[in-house]
Design a protein around this motif. Structure first.
Motif, PDB file in Angstrom:
ATOM      1  N   THR A   1      41.492 -40.807  12.172  1.00 44.93           N
ATOM      2  CA  THR A   1      40.412 -41.551  11.528  1.00 44.93           C
ATOM      3  C   THR A   1      40.582 -43.029  11.831  1.00 44.93           C
ATOM      4  O   THR A   1      41.662 -43.592  11.597  1.00 44.93           O
ATOM      5  CB  THR A   1      40.423 -41.327  10.002  1.00 44.93           C
ATOM      6  OG1 THR A   1      40.314 -39.931   9.725  1.00 44.93           O
ATOM      7  CG2 THR A   1      39.264 -42.058   9.340  1.00 44.93           C
TER       8      THR A   1
ATOM      9  N   LEU B   1      33.656 -45.605   4.645  1.00 42.06           N
ATOM     10  CA  LEU B   1      34.684 -45.229   3.679  1.00 42.06           C
ATOM     11  C   LEU B   1      34.955 -46.370   2.703  1.00 42.06           C
ATOM     12  O   LEU B   1      35.039 -47.537   3.120  1.00 42.06           O
ATOM     13  CB  LEU B   1      35.994 -44.906   4.407  1.00 42.06           C
ATOM     14  CG  LEU B   1      36.258 -43.475   4.851  1.00 42.06           C
ATOM     15  CD1 LEU B   1      37.563 -43.424   5.631  1.00 42.06           C
ATOM     16  CD2 LEU B   1      36.314 -42.529   3.669  1.00 42.06           C
TER      17      LEU B   1
ATOM     18  N   GLU C   1      39.137 -46.633  11.057  1.00 36.79           N
ATOM     19  CA  GLU C   1      38.305 -47.466  10.200  1.00 36.79           C
ATOM     20  C   GLU C   1      37.829 -48.712  10.953  1.00 36.79           C
ATOM     21  O   GLU C   1      38.558 -49.277  11.759  1.00 36.79           O
ATOM     22  CB  GLU C   1      39.085 -47.895   8.970  1.00 36.79           C
ATOM     23  CG  GLU C   1      39.608 -46.749   8.118  1.00 36.79           C
ATOM     24  CD  GLU C   1      40.572 -47.238   7.069  1.00 36.79           C
ATOM     25  OE1 GLU C   1      40.160 -47.352   5.906  1.00 36.79           O
ATOM     26  OE2 GLU C   1      41.729 -47.522   7.431  1.00 36.79           O
TER      27      GLU C   1
ATOM     28  N   ALA D   1      40.910 -47.019   1.770  1.00 39.33           N
ATOM     29  CA  ALA D   1      41.660 -47.023   3.017  1.00 39.33           C
ATOM     30  C   ALA D   1      42.363 -45.684   3.216  1.00 39.33           C
ATOM     31  O   ALA D   1      42.764 -45.027   2.249  1.00 39.33           O
ATOM     32  CB  ALA D   1      42.678 -48.157   3.017  1.00 39.33           C
TER      33      ALA D   1
ATOM     34  N   ARG E   1      43.526 -52.003   9.865  1.00 34.89           N
ATOM     35  CA  ARG E   1      42.695 -53.106  10.329  1.00 34.89           C
ATOM     36  C   ARG E   1      43.380 -54.425  10.029  1.00 34.89           C
ATOM     37  O   ARG E   1      43.967 -54.604   8.963  1.00 34.89           O
ATOM     38  CB  ARG E   1      41.332 -53.106   9.608  1.00 34.89           C
ATOM     39  CG  ARG E   1      40.382 -52.030  10.020  1.00 34.89           C
ATOM     40  CD  ARG E   1      39.044 -52.255   9.314  1.00 34.89           C
ATOM     41  NE  ARG E   1      39.258 -52.526   7.883  1.00 34.89           N
ATOM     42  CZ  ARG E   1      39.324 -51.601   6.961  1.00 34.89           C
ATOM     43  NH1 ARG E   1      39.188 -50.339   7.277  1.00 34.89           N
ATOM     44  NH2 ARG E   1      39.526 -51.917   5.691  1.00 34.89           N
TER      45      ARG E   1
ATOM     46  N   ASP F   1      37.108 -51.939   3.290  1.00 33.27           N
ATOM     47  CA  ASP F   1      36.969 -50.995   2.179  1.00 33.27           C
ATOM     48  C   ASP F   1      36.646 -51.729   0.879  1.00 33.27           C
ATOM     49  O   ASP F   1      36.520 -52.953   0.839  1.00 33.27           O
ATOM     50  CB  ASP F   1      38.228 -50.141   2.043  1.00 33.27           C
ATOM     51  CG  ASP F   1      39.485 -50.994   1.855  1.00 33.27           C
ATOM     52  OD1 ASP F   1      39.396 -52.048   1.196  1.00 33.27           O
ATOM     53  OD2 ASP F   1      40.547 -50.624   2.376  1.00 33.27           O
TER      54      ASP F   1
END
Length: 395
Positions: free
Chosen positions: A165, A153, A167, A156, A377, A171
Motif C-alpha cells: 500500500t 485513507l 500512501e 496511516a 511519506r 492522513d
C-alpha cells in the motif's frame, strides 16, 4: 457493479447524483462486483492495453467524496490515453463499485485479482473502502499481489501494510495538526470538537487531543450530534468560536443547520478533507455568523501548479463538472500511478509495478511531490478553503 471508463461530457453534478442514487438502488439486488473483461483490447502492434482497477464506494455516506474523486481519476486516464497512453499502450481504467459491505468489498477485490491484465489498484475511495482493502491485502495469501496506489485513507498504514500500500495523501492526523496549528497561530486557546459519530470519535479523538496538547491548546469534546437534553444546547450554542468537526458533508450540514453563533461574534467550523464545500454550498442553509473552513489533502484548486492546471483542463474537456479538491485528489492518484507505470524498465506486470513502487523514489507530479522516508511519506501537502455564510468559496 462494473463501470466502464467512458467519456461523459454531458454528465453534470446533478445528473451524477441521480445516477448514483439509481445505481445504489439497483445494486441492492445484484452482485456487487461483476467479472472484468476476459482480455484487454490490443493496440496496432498487437500489445494489450494495461489494466488499472479502481474500487469505489458510492453509497450515501461516501458518495460526495467518491463521486468527485472518480471523475478526477477518469479525467486523468482519458487525458493520458488521448496523449498516447503509457509507452504507446492505452490504459484501460476499470471501476468496481461496492455497496459498502465487507462482502461487497471483498467481491470487488477478488474481481480485480482475477483479471490477469490488471497491474494495480489505483485511487480506491472512500476511506471505509480503502481501509477495508488494506486489511484484505494484509490478510490474504495471494501469489501475485496487486499494489494499492494512492488510496483515500484517513489512518496511516503500518510498515507491514506498506509493503503493498503506497500512501500519497496526508492522513487525518496530519490534517488535524494543520487545522489546529493554523488557529493556534492566531492566538486561539480553546477549541470545541464535534465528531459525527461514535465510530469517528473512537478513530480520531486521540489524534485531536494529541495535536491540541502539542500546541498548548485546550480541546473540549462536545456531545455527539443527536444528543438530547442539556447536551443538545452545547451543540447548538457552543461557547467556543472555533469548532473542529470530524465527519462527512451530510453530517456537517446537519450540525451547522442547527448552530447558533455567539451574539456579536463570528463562529468558524473547521472540517477535514472528507467535506466537499461545493456540495455543502448547494445544500444551503448556512447559519448567520458561521463560516466553514475545510482542510484539503491537495493543493488549492485555484493554484497555478501544473498538475492543477492539467486537472482543470482535462475536467473541462471530458466532464461537465466544477473542479473540487476531491476531484483533484483523484486526478493526482491516477497521474502518480501513470508516472510509476511509465518509469518501469522492461515488461509492465503486477510484479514489476509492485517492485517499482517499493523503491519509493521521489516523483514530481506536476508540482505535487510524492516523497518517502523509509516506508512513510516525508511530505504532506495540506491546504484550506473557506465557505463563507453568503455561499462563496475562498481559497
Amino acid at each position: 457493479m462494473y463501470l466502464p471508463d467512458c467519456p461523459a461530457a454531458s454528465l453534470n453534478r446533478r445528473q451524477w447524483i441521480g445516477w448514483t442514487a439509481a445505481a445504489s438502488a439497483m445494486m441492492a439486488g445484484e452482485a456487487m462486483a461483476q467479472p472484468l473483461p476476459a482480455s484487454a483490447p490490443r493496440n496496432a502492434e498487437g500489445e494489450s492495453s494495461l489494466v488499472v482497477a479502481q474500487i469505489v464506494d458510492l453509497t450515501f455516506s461516501q458518495q460526495d467524496v467518491s463521486r468527485d474523486f472518480l471523475v478526477g481519476s477518469r479525467s486523468a486516464w482519458q487525458d493520458l490515453n488521448a496523449r498516447g497512453g503509457v509507452r504507446g499502450r492505452a490504459v484501460q481504467h476499470v471501476t468496481l463499485e461496492t455497496d459498502g459491505t465487507p462482502a461487497g468489498l471483498k467481491a470487488a477485490w477478488q474481481a480485480a485479482h482475477r483479471q490477469t491484465g490488471c497491474v494495480a489498484l489505483s485511487g480506491c475511495v472512500g476511506n471505509t473502502a480503502a481501509a477495508g482493502l488494506v486489511a484484505l491485502q494484509s490478510s490474504a495469501d495471494v501469489a501475485s499481489p496487486l499494489a494499492m496506489v494512492a488510496p483515500w485513507l484517513h489512518n496511516a498504514v503500518t510498515d507491514a501494510q506498506a509493503e503493498a500500500t503506497f500512501e500519497v495523501f496526508p492522513d487525518h492526523q496530519l490534517q488535524i495538526a494543520h487545522a489546529i496549528k493554523t488557529h493556534a497561530s492566531l492566538g486561539v486557546k480553546q477549541i470545541g470538537v464535534v465528531f459525527a459519530t461514535a465510530q469517528v470519535q473512537q478513530q480520531s479523538q486521540a489524534y485531536v487531543l494529541q495535536a491540541a496538547r502539542n500546541l498548548d491548546l485546550q480541546a473540549q469534546i462536545l456531545p455527539l450530534p443527536g444528543a438530547g437534553g442539556p447536551a443538545a444546547s452545547q451543540l447548538t450554542n457552543p461557547s467556543q468560536t472555533i469548532i473542529l468537526f470530524v465527519g462527512g458533508t451530510p453530517e456537517l450540514h446537519a450540525f451547522t443547520s442547527n448552530l447558533v453563533a455567539p451574539p456579536g461574534r463570528q463562529c468558524f467550523v473547521v472540517a477535514l478533507a472528507d467535506v466537499n464545500l461545493q456540495v455543502l454550498a448547494q445544500m444551503g442553509g448556512m447559519p448567520k455568523g458561521t463560516s466553514i473552513i475545510a482542510t484539503q489533502a491537495v493543493p488549492l484548486i485555484t493554484s497555478s501548479l501544473p498538475v492543477v492546471r492539467a486537472y482543470r483542463d482535462a475536467l473541462s474537456r471530458f466532464f461537465d463538472e466544477a473542479p473540487s479538491p476531491q476531484g483533484l485528489a483523484g486526478f493526482i492518484a491516477a497521474r502518480y500511478t501513470a508516472e510509476i507505470l511509465g518509469g518501469i524498465s522492461g515488461p509492465i506486470t503486477r510484479a514489476s509495478m509492485l517492485a517499482a513502487l517499493q523503491r519509493r523514489n521521489d516523483v514530481n507530479v506536476g508540482g505535487y511531490v510524492v516523497a518517502y522516508q523509509g516506508k512513510k511519506r516525508s511530505n504532506a501537502y495540506v491546504t484550506q478553503s473557506m465557505l463563507t455564510q453568503d455561499g462563496r468559496i475562498i481559497g
